[in-house]
Design an enzyme around this catalytic site. Sequence first.
Site, short mmCIF file in Angstrom:
data_model
loop_
_atom_site.label_atom_id
_atom_site.label_comp_id
_atom_site.label_asym_id
_atom_site.label_seq_id
_atom_site.Cartn_x
_atom_site.Cartn_y
_atom_site.Cartn_z
N ARG A 141 0.65 -1.01 -0.04
CA ARG A 141 -0.07 0.14 -0.08
C ARG A 141 1.06 1.11 0.11
O ARG A 141 1.31 1.55 0.91
CB ARG A 141 -1.08 -0.30 1.43
CG ARG A 141 -1.67 1.49 1.56
CD ARG A 141 -2.77 1.26 0.53
NE ARG A 141 -3.74 2.40 0.81
CZ ARG A 141 -3.74 3.81 0.53
NH1 ARG A 141 -2.52 4.13 0.17
NH2 ARG A 141 -4.73 4.49 0.86
N GLU A 149 -11.20 5.40 -5.66
CA GLU A 149 -11.21 3.88 -5.07
C GLU A 149 -11.87 3.17 -6.73
O GLU A 149 -12.43 4.05 -7.49
CB GLU A 149 -12.67 4.02 -3.77
CG GLU A 149 -12.90 2.62 -4.16
CD GLU A 149 -12.21 2.12 -3.42
OE1 GLU A 149 -11.58 0.53 -4.19
OE2 GLU A 149 -11.64 2.45 -2.14
N ARG A 191 -0.86 -5.56 5.14
CA ARG A 191 -0.37 -4.69 3.60
C ARG A 191 1.21 -3.60 3.92
O ARG A 191 1.07 -3.45 4.68
CB ARG A 191 -1.37 -3.92 3.20
CG ARG A 191 -2.68 -4.42 2.31
CD ARG A 191 -3.25 -3.70 1.40
NE ARG A 191 -3.83 -2.58 2.67
CZ ARG A 191 -4.59 -1.66 2.06
NH1 ARG A 191 -5.37 -1.95 0.23
NH2 ARG A 191 -5.24 -0.39 2.53
#
Length: 245
Positions: A141, A149, A191
């Site tokens: 990330r 998004e 992540r």
Amino acid sequence: MRGLNRKFGVIALFLIPVFVVLGQAAPTETVYVTNTGRVYHLDGCASLARSQIAVALIDAVRSGFNPCSRCRPPVLGANVSDFPHDYVPLYRVNLAGRNDCSEAAFAQMLPAVVIGHIDGDTVRVRIPNPPPGLSVIEVVRLLGVDAPETVHPNRPAEHFGQETSDFVRQELLGRTVRLAFDWDLRDRFGRLLAYIYTEQGRSFNARLVYEGYAEALLAFRFQFMDEFRTLETEARRLERGLWAR
């Protein structure tokens, strides 16, 4: 004889803690630092009340941090360069004291290959010979950015989301990059949190914000926050990317 035994017993009491600290402290053992200061601590130390960042012991020592005198964390018992020869520390911009992404030491960053694209701020990488705590395959990330998004299961793609996603795929997929890290190594989803630097030595995270492909993610503090805030202001002023009217 009884007095002699007592004498050696006292000496042993002093030697045992030294052996435990110096002989058993692993270079990759986790210690903790704060957002400010140059001291590392054990978990639970009162000095960690305001912030607590996990780092490897060897990284803390190499970055010039000293052990806390209150909680007495482990120390390395020999020259740091001897522990171990094949260990590659993670390059963390906060420990290096870098406040501008262009000042980061590219040569010290972790090499990786982008093997998968997820969306505008998330990719999958392969890390050859990953250091302790990392896997060969990691989801990364990108730190400090919030792209529109596109893959949310319950929401439609947001404005400029597809353009950002396509740009990330085109620029990164299949490329060799370098990873630099910050205060937190992972997010709550597991992540890896990283700055991605391209082969030209430039921060791709910063480029996303500057060219208007993403907003600066200011809800969570990171080392380059002030710089990314300025980059977003400039992108808005020039109406780049998602800021275009």
